[in-house]
Design an enzyme around this catalytic site. Structure first.
Site, short mmCIF file in Angstrom:
data_model
loop_
_atom_site.label_atom_id
_atom_site.label_comp_id
_atom_site.label_asym_id
_atom_site.label_seq_id
_atom_site.Cartn_x
_atom_site.Cartn_y
_atom_site.Cartn_z
N HIS A 162 -14.05 6.50 5.59
CA HIS A 162 -13.37 5.47 4.84
C HIS A 162 -12.74 5.86 3.69
O HIS A 162 -12.84 5.79 2.61
CB HIS A 162 -14.68 4.63 4.26
CG HIS A 162 -15.43 3.73 5.29
ND1 HIS A 162 -16.73 4.26 5.67
CD2 HIS A 162 -15.05 2.49 5.85
CE1 HIS A 162 -17.14 3.03 6.46
NE2 HIS A 162 -16.18 2.38 6.64
N VAL A 167 -6.40 6.85 5.12
CA VAL A 167 -6.00 7.08 6.55
C VAL A 167 -6.62 5.93 7.39
O VAL A 167 -6.03 5.35 8.13
CB VAL A 167 -6.47 8.29 7.15
CG1 VAL A 167 -5.94 8.60 8.45
CG2 VAL A 167 -5.76 9.41 6.17
N HIS A 171 -8.90 -3.73 3.09
CA HIS A 171 -10.21 -4.03 3.48
C HIS A 171 -11.31 -3.12 3.26
O HIS A 171 -12.60 -3.67 3.05
CB HIS A 171 -10.44 -4.50 5.03
CG HIS A 171 -10.52 -3.14 5.68
ND1 HIS A 171 -9.40 -2.26 6.06
CD2 HIS A 171 -11.61 -2.78 6.36
CE1 HIS A 171 -10.07 -1.38 6.80
NE2 HIS A 171 -11.25 -1.49 7.04
N ASP A 215 -10.53 -2.95 12.78
CA ASP A 215 -11.42 -2.37 12.20
C ASP A 215 -12.52 -1.44 13.06
O ASP A 215 -12.95 -0.37 12.69
CB ASP A 215 -12.15 -3.16 11.12
CG ASP A 215 -12.95 -2.40 9.94
OD1 ASP A 215 -12.66 -1.47 9.72
OD2 ASP A 215 -13.89 -3.04 9.33
P1 AMP Z 1 -15.93 -0.78 7.86
O1 AMP Z 1 -16.94 -0.23 7.26
O2 AMP Z 1 -15.28 -2.10 7.36
O3 AMP Z 1 -14.96 0.23 8.48
O4 AMP Z 1 -16.58 -1.41 9.25
C1 AMP Z 1 -16.47 -1.10 10.45
C2 AMP Z 1 -17.91 -0.58 10.96
O5 AMP Z 1 -17.75 -0.28 12.23
C3 AMP Z 1 -18.28 0.92 10.32
O6 AMP Z 1 -18.78 0.99 9.02
C4 AMP Z 1 -19.02 1.32 11.22
O7 AMP Z 1 -20.41 1.08 10.92
C5 AMP Z 1 -18.92 0.92 12.54
N1 AMP Z 1 -17.81 1.70 13.41
C6 AMP Z 1 -16.42 1.98 13.28
N2 AMP Z 1 -16.24 2.96 14.16
C7 AMP Z 1 -17.18 3.47 14.65
C8 AMP Z 1 -17.67 4.58 15.59
N3 AMP Z 1 -16.74 5.14 16.32
N4 AMP Z 1 -18.87 4.71 15.94
C9 AMP Z 1 -20.05 4.07 15.46
N5 AMP Z 1 -19.94 2.99 14.47
C10 AMP Z 1 -18.50 2.63 14.05
ZN ZN Z 2 -12.91 -0.34 7.73
#
Ligand code: AMP
Ligand code: ZN
Length: 268
Positions: A10, A13, A52, A164
């Site tokens: 997070h 990037v 976000h 996202d």
């Molecule tokens: P955000 O925290 O706003 O980025 O929400 C997206 C969520 O999707 C992340 O916190 C992770 O829980 C999940 N996520 C995104 N990419 C992956 C990935 N490659 N593998 C597992 N979980 C992911």
């Molecule tokens: Zn995110």
């Protein structure tokens, strides 16, 4: 981008990647035409993508709630981080004239823009993923579906939410790097949970999480249903949708390798 912390996943990037993926869905996949987005709508989507995860601490809502963190107390355990990110950004804008891009807007316009951005950021809370996706699917199938009218905001929310979780839709080389980053962040949280005697969250145990298996599950249960919904109103997305099956097959081939890796790092 200054307020993004140096987390493994997070970080600024990730924010730039999400904003750029939003831009791709708007332009290349023609959501601007299909939703008849005006300049204001386009700006709202790109701003929502960019802010976000602003100030993300590298810990999940569940961790913040379980550890009685100040943020969980402030937002009453409800979409804690998704409330925090836009709140911080609007506070910064109104606290410094030099960066306040909203200052010269008429009040009613500002209220609409603010509401739209906040809704898009709230839609990135995974806790609402399944219920919101079901509603969006039923709206797309409804005879009175209006992508350029009453359903526009809901579709804008999905543009940001799908961007996202879009790393499994990219080339495998890029996707694998994002996977390593997100799991590195989860495993740091798992280490904290172990030290604090808290339950270790899903995917956060570095000694038991099989990276490849986790990705197959993430594609099947989260990403594919999300982009199938996107495909329901953006047919131009079709060629990119196929990446999901290709990437899933690559992870399936790697499951055994990650099993052996896990066996070699078991704690004594
Ligand atoms: P955000 O925290 O706003 O980025 O929400 C997206 C969520 O999707 C992340 O916190 C992770 O829980 C999940 N996520 C995104 N990419 C992956 C990935 N490659 N593998 C597992 N979980 C992911
Ligand atoms: Zn995110």
């Amino acid at each position: 981008m200054k307020g993004y912390l140096d987390n493994p996943y997070h970080s600024k990037v990730h924010a730039q990647d999400v904003a750029q993926t939003c831009n791709f869905l708007l332009s290349k996949c023609k959501f601007i035409e299909i939703g008849q987005l005006d300049e204001q709508d386009i700006a709202c989507v790109l701003i929502a993508g960019a802010i976000h995860d602003y100030g993300h601490p590298g810990l999940t809502n569940a961790f913040l709630i379980n550890s009685r963190n100040e943020l969980a107390l402030t937002y009453n355990d409800q979409s804690v981080l998704e409330m925090y990110h836009p709140s911080q950004c609007f506070k910064i804008a109104w606290g410094n004239q030099k960066v306040n891009i909203f200052e010269n807007l008429q009040f009613h316009k500002y209220r609409r823009i603010r509401e739209s951005i906040i809704l898009m950021v709230l839609s990135t809370d995974m806790a609402h993923h399944a219920s919101e996706l079901a509603i969006t699917n039923s709206r797309i199938a409804a005879p009175d579906f209006e992508p350029n009218g009453k359903d526009k905001q809901r579709l804008m929310d999905l543009i940001v939410h799908s961007s996202d979780v879009s790393n499994p839709t990219k080339s495998f080389e890029i996707y694998k790097q994002w996977t390593e980053k997100v799991l590195a962040e989860f495993w740091l949280q798992g280490d904290k949970e172990r030290d604090l005697g808290l339950p270790i969250s899903y995917l956060c145990n570095r000694f038991t999480t099989n990276t490849a298996e986790a990705q197959v599950g993430f594609i099947d249960y989260v990403v594919k249903p999300t982009f199938a919904c996107v495909l329901g109103f953006l047919p131009a997305y079709e060629p990119f949708f196929q990446n999901l099956d290709k990437n899933k097959a690559k992870w399936q081939e790697l499951i055994e390798y990650y099993k052996q890796q896990l066996a070699s790092i078991q704690p004594k």
